[in-house]
Design a protein around this motif. Structure first.
Motif, PDB file in Angstrom:
ATOM      1  N   LEU A 190      30.483 -22.080 -22.173  1.00 17.60           N
ATOM      2  CA  LEU A 190      30.516 -21.283 -21.089  1.00 17.60           C
ATOM      3  C   LEU A 190      30.304 -21.823 -19.841  1.00 17.60           C
ATOM      4  O   LEU A 190      30.821 -21.853 -18.526  1.00 17.60           O
ATOM      5  N   LEU A 191      29.305 -22.898 -19.839  1.00 20.18           N
ATOM      6  CA  LEU A 191      28.675 -23.789 -18.578  1.00 20.18           C
ATOM      7  C   LEU A 191      29.948 -24.553 -18.009  1.00 20.18           C
ATOM      8  O   LEU A 191      30.112 -24.656 -16.849  1.00 20.18           O
ATOM      9  N   ALA A 192      30.605 -25.020 -18.904  1.00 17.32           N
ATOM     10  CA  ALA A 192      31.769 -26.139 -18.551  1.00 17.32           C
ATOM     11  C   ALA A 192      32.855 -25.197 -17.706  1.00 17.32           C
ATOM     12  O   ALA A 192      33.448 -25.524 -16.807  1.00 17.32           O
ATOM     13  N   LEU A 193      33.207 -23.915 -18.405  1.00 14.62           N
ATOM     14  CA  LEU A 193      34.033 -23.030 -17.803  1.00 14.62           C
ATOM     15  C   LEU A 193      33.622 -22.604 -16.277  1.00 14.62           C
ATOM     16  O   LEU A 193      34.221 -22.647 -15.279  1.00 14.62           O
ATOM     17  N   TYR A 194      32.367 -22.247 -16.278  1.00 14.91           N
ATOM     18  CA  TYR A 194      31.649 -21.911 -15.024  1.00 14.91           C
ATOM     19  C   TYR A 194      31.898 -22.992 -13.910  1.00 14.91           C
ATOM     20  O   TYR A 194      32.176 -22.649 -12.765  1.00 14.91           O
ATOM     21  N   TRP A 195      31.411 -24.182 -14.331  1.00 17.05           N
ATOM     22  CA  TRP A 195      31.314 -25.131 -13.327  1.00 17.05           C
ATOM     23  C   TRP A 195      32.666 -25.429 -12.995  1.00 17.05           C
ATOM     24  O   TRP A 195      33.070 -25.779 -11.947  1.00 17.05           O
ATOM     25  N   GLY A 196      33.600 -25.687 -13.910  1.00 16.35           N
ATOM     26  CA  GLY A 196      35.045 -25.885 -13.697  1.00 16.35           C
ATOM     27  C   GLY A 196      35.630 -24.872 -12.775  1.00 16.35           C
ATOM     28  O   GLY A 196      36.656 -25.247 -11.772  1.00 16.35           O
ATOM     29  N   ARG A 197      35.392 -23.675 -12.788  1.00 16.14           N
ATOM     30  CA  ARG A 197      35.851 -22.903 -12.010  1.00 16.14           C
ATOM     31  C   ARG A 197      35.358 -22.952 -10.470  1.00 16.14           C
ATOM     32  O   ARG A 197      36.188 -23.116  -9.468  1.00 16.14           O
ATOM     33  N   ARG A 198      34.155 -23.263 -10.296  1.00 17.70           N
ATOM     34  CA  ARG A 198      33.518 -23.335  -9.121  1.00 17.70           C
ATOM     35  C   ARG A 198      34.003 -24.660  -8.605  1.00 17.70           C
ATOM     36  O   ARG A 198      34.253 -24.586  -7.264  1.00 17.70           O
ATOM     37  N   LYS A 199      34.323 -25.887  -9.550  1.00 24.29           N
ATOM     38  CA  LYS A 199      34.593 -27.024  -8.613  1.00 24.29           C
ATOM     39  C   LYS A 199      36.384 -27.048  -8.840  1.00 24.29           C
ATOM     40  O   LYS A 199      37.114 -27.802  -7.994  1.00 24.29           O
ATOM     41  N   GLN A 200      36.922 -26.050  -9.290  1.00 25.36           N
ATOM     42  CA  GLN A 200      38.298 -25.902  -9.316  1.00 25.36           C
ATOM     43  C   GLN A 200      39.096 -27.007  -9.960  1.00 25.36           C
ATOM     44  O   GLN A 200      40.103 -27.681  -9.345  1.00 25.36           O
ATOM     45  N   THR A 201      38.479 -27.444 -11.083  1.00 29.49           N
ATOM     46  CA  THR A 201      38.974 -28.402 -11.611  1.00 29.49           C
ATOM     47  C   THR A 201      39.698 -28.088 -13.030  1.00 29.49           C
ATOM     48  O   THR A 201      40.020 -28.860 -13.973  1.00 29.49           O
ATOM     49  N   ALA A 210      45.259 -24.581 -15.374  1.00 27.66           N
ATOM     50  CA  ALA A 210      45.360 -23.297 -15.214  1.00 27.66           C
ATOM     51  C   ALA A 210      45.283 -22.383 -16.579  1.00 27.66           C
ATOM     52  O   ALA A 210      45.436 -23.029 -17.563  1.00 27.66           O
ATOM     53  N   ASN A 211      44.735 -21.255 -16.577  1.00 27.20           N
ATOM     54  CA  ASN A 211      44.766 -20.326 -17.590  1.00 27.20           C
ATOM     55  C   ASN A 211      43.786 -20.708 -18.476  1.00 27.20           C
ATOM     56  O   ASN A 211      43.598 -20.120 -19.761  1.00 27.20           O
ATOM     57  N   VAL A 212      43.020 -21.934 -18.452  1.00 26.48           N
ATOM     58  CA  VAL A 212      42.039 -22.331 -19.551  1.00 26.48           C
ATOM     59  C   VAL A 212      40.821 -21.372 -19.671  1.00 26.48           C
ATOM     60  O   VAL A 212      40.587 -20.709 -20.843  1.00 26.48           O
ATOM     61  N   GLU A 213      40.334 -20.697 -18.556  1.00 29.23           N
ATOM     62  CA  GLU A 213      39.384 -19.815 -18.528  1.00 29.23           C
ATOM     63  C   GLU A 213      39.661 -18.616 -19.244  1.00 29.23           C
ATOM     64  O   GLU A 213      38.969 -18.162 -20.334  1.00 29.23           O
ATOM     65  N   SER A 214      40.767 -17.989 -18.818  1.00 32.24           N
ATOM     66  CA  SER A 214      41.096 -16.584 -19.518  1.00 32.24           C
ATOM     67  C   SER A 214      41.505 -16.968 -21.019  1.00 32.24           C
ATOM     68  O   SER A 214      41.173 -16.069 -21.984  1.00 32.24           O
ATOM     69  N   ASN A 239      38.195  -9.673 -14.792  1.00 30.64           N
ATOM     70  CA  ASN A 239      38.559 -10.927 -13.984  1.00 30.64           C
ATOM     71  C   ASN A 239      38.869 -12.158 -15.004  1.00 30.64           C
ATOM     72  O   ASN A 239      39.444 -13.151 -14.781  1.00 30.64           O
ATOM     73  N   ARG A 240      38.589 -11.764 -16.321  1.00 24.92           N
ATOM     74  CA  ARG A 240      38.353 -12.857 -17.315  1.00 24.92           C
ATOM     75  C   ARG A 240      37.788 -14.125 -16.912  1.00 24.92           C
ATOM     76  O   ARG A 240      38.422 -15.214 -16.930  1.00 24.92           O
ATOM     77  N   THR A 241      36.474 -14.021 -16.290  1.00 23.66           N
ATOM     78  CA  THR A 241      35.772 -15.106 -15.982  1.00 23.66           C
ATOM     79  C   THR A 241      34.466 -15.196 -16.585  1.00 23.66           C
ATOM     80  O   THR A 241      33.990 -14.140 -17.034  1.00 23.66           O
ATOM     81  N   VAL A 242      33.702 -16.524 -16.438  1.00 24.63           N
ATOM     82  CA  VAL A 242      32.471 -16.372 -17.020  1.00 24.63           C
ATOM     83  C   VAL A 242      31.633 -16.175 -16.046  1.00 24.63           C
ATOM     84  O   VAL A 242      31.804 -16.540 -14.900  1.00 24.63           O
ATOM     85  N   SER A 243      30.513 -15.322 -16.270  1.00 24.78           N
ATOM     86  CA  SER A 243      29.466 -15.271 -15.314  1.00 24.78           C
ATOM     87  C   SER A 243      27.888 -15.634 -15.754  1.00 24.78           C
ATOM     88  O   SER A 243      27.625 -15.206 -16.696  1.00 24.78           O
ATOM     89  N   LEU A 244      27.522 -16.467 -14.977  1.00 31.23           N
ATOM     90  CA  LEU A 244      26.078 -17.097 -15.112  1.00 31.23           C
ATOM     91  C   LEU A 244      25.282 -16.826 -13.785  1.00 31.23           C
ATOM     92  O   LEU A 244      25.113 -17.883 -13.028  1.00 31.23           O
TER      93      LEU A 244
END
Ligand code: M6R
Length: 360
Positions: free
Chosen positions: A167-178, A181-185, A32-37
């Motif tokens: 990774l933390l910033a990507l992880y919380w950013g996805r959870r908060k939907q902030t 687009a496409n930054v994480e991948s 899914n090209r996401t961070v997993s913590l």
């Protein structure tokens, strides 16, 4: 033990490609090209984060603040642990303390954590040493997996801290939907490419550091200038130089120069500029022009296309946005290393210093 390297510091600098690979292992969902913590899944997203740390780990925190605020939109304060613990800080239960420590035994960082816990604030530890006090006492710990760091000067540990903060910033950013687009991948793609790029680049960085060291070895003071995400790198470059070569060095936000420090500029007081290709580069360039107008010598760590004429340019390959840091950081480390070697200093055991500062 030193794996054929002359010093542990050099070995550890050259381990950074492996460190990045190890930091990413098990922390990416490649499908899914996401961070997993998963260790954070059960925790609420903090309203605010207070980072506490010392030395190099503090610089890592200052760098991480940028990504946590821009990607996860979480307000972040960063403070030196020895100041934080004596300041009567205001604690709110929905906040989080992020304690960053390679050793996990730094007295002031531990005291700051304990103070926060007494006030009912959750503590997240970012730590390299399994079973250390930070790792045991934090409510949740993320291990940086950099492997043992022997050299007093911290190098690969900072690299691992910066990867985890990303990774933390990507992880919380996805959870908060902030997250934009496409930054994480795209950042994940950039992170996965990094070890190979760095592996190829490290010998070149070392050669450039070896060329530059003799030319600057008579300087008694240095400025390290940067803006934005390069400001913590300027602080770190200066810390590395003073710690192992005993040359006085000050890391400064480039825009602060005109508020006093520029008075010090003269030909024997060179400036190491972090002039990476970001939105703030034109501002940094105008600060460098002011340094040159006072006859200050300039080394510019830059990307291709940098067009200010300076005494020495040091070009590093482009990487995606903040990931340029992972090429700039070893350049700073290798410059300090080669200066110290050239000056005949004891690189791995600098005077007056211990690897872990377990007392105040
Ligand atoms: O183990 P820690 O990360 O808590 O250590 C913090 C500082 O003592 C440490 O980073 C120190 O500044 C290094 N010697 C810098 O190279």
């Amino acid at each position: 033990q030193k794996g054929g390297y002359r010093h542990f510091m050099l070995k550890e600098i050259f381990e950074q490609p492996t460190v990045i690979t190890n930091c990413l292992a098990g922390r990416l969902d490649l499908k899914n090209r996401t961070v997993s913590l998963p260790e954070l899944d059960a925790l609420e997203i903090p309203e605010q984060i207070q980072i506490v740390a010392c030395g190099t780990s503090y610089h890592a925190g200052l760098w991480g603040q940028h990504l946590l605020e821009s990607w996860a939109q979480i307000p972040v304060r960063v403070e030196i642990a020895s100041e934080f613990r004596y300041r009567n800080p205001i604690f709110k239960s929905e906040d989080m303390i992020l304690a960053i420590s390679q050793s996990g035994e730094t007295a002031d960082t531990l005291a700051s954590m304990r103070l926060a816990k007494e006030h009912g604030v959750k503590v997240l530890g970012l730590c390299n040493v399994v079973g250390s006090s930070v790792a045991r006492e934090a409510d949740t710990t993320i291990l940086t997996q950099a492997g043992p760091e022997i050299s007093v000067a911290s190098t690969k540990a900072m690299c691992s801290q910066l990867i985890l903060l990303t990774l933390l910033a990507l992880y919380w950013g996805r959870r908060k939907q902030t997250l934009p687009a496409n930054v994480e991948s795209s950042i994940i793609t950039g992170l996965l490419d990094l070890p190979q790029i760095l592996e190829a680049e490290l010998p070149l960085l070392r050669s450039r550091a070896q060329e530059l060291a003799p030319a600057y070895s008579t300087a008694r003071s240095f400025f390290y200038l940067g803006r934005g995400m390069s400001f913590p790198l300027a602080l770190e470059g200066a810390l590395k130089l003073k710690e192992i070569s005993y040359i006085h060095a000050e890391g400064y936000a480039a825009g602060e120069m005109k508020h006093g420090p520029i008075a010090l500029i003269e030909p024997e007081f060179p400036t190491f500029a972090l002039a990476l290709n970001d939105a703030l580069l034109p501002k940094t360039v105008s600060n460098l022009v002011e340094v040159q107008a006072r006859n200050g010598k300039v080394i510019a760590l830059c990307h291709s296309g940098f067009d200010l004429e300076v005494d020495h340019t040091w070009e590093i390959p482009n990487a995606q946005g903040p990931l340029s840091t992972f090429l700039a950081l070893p350049a700073l480390q290798l410059f300090a290393y080669e200066m110290a070697v050239y000056l005949g200093k004891d690189v791995d055991q600098p005077r007056n210093l211990a690897k872990s500062v377990t007392v105040e």
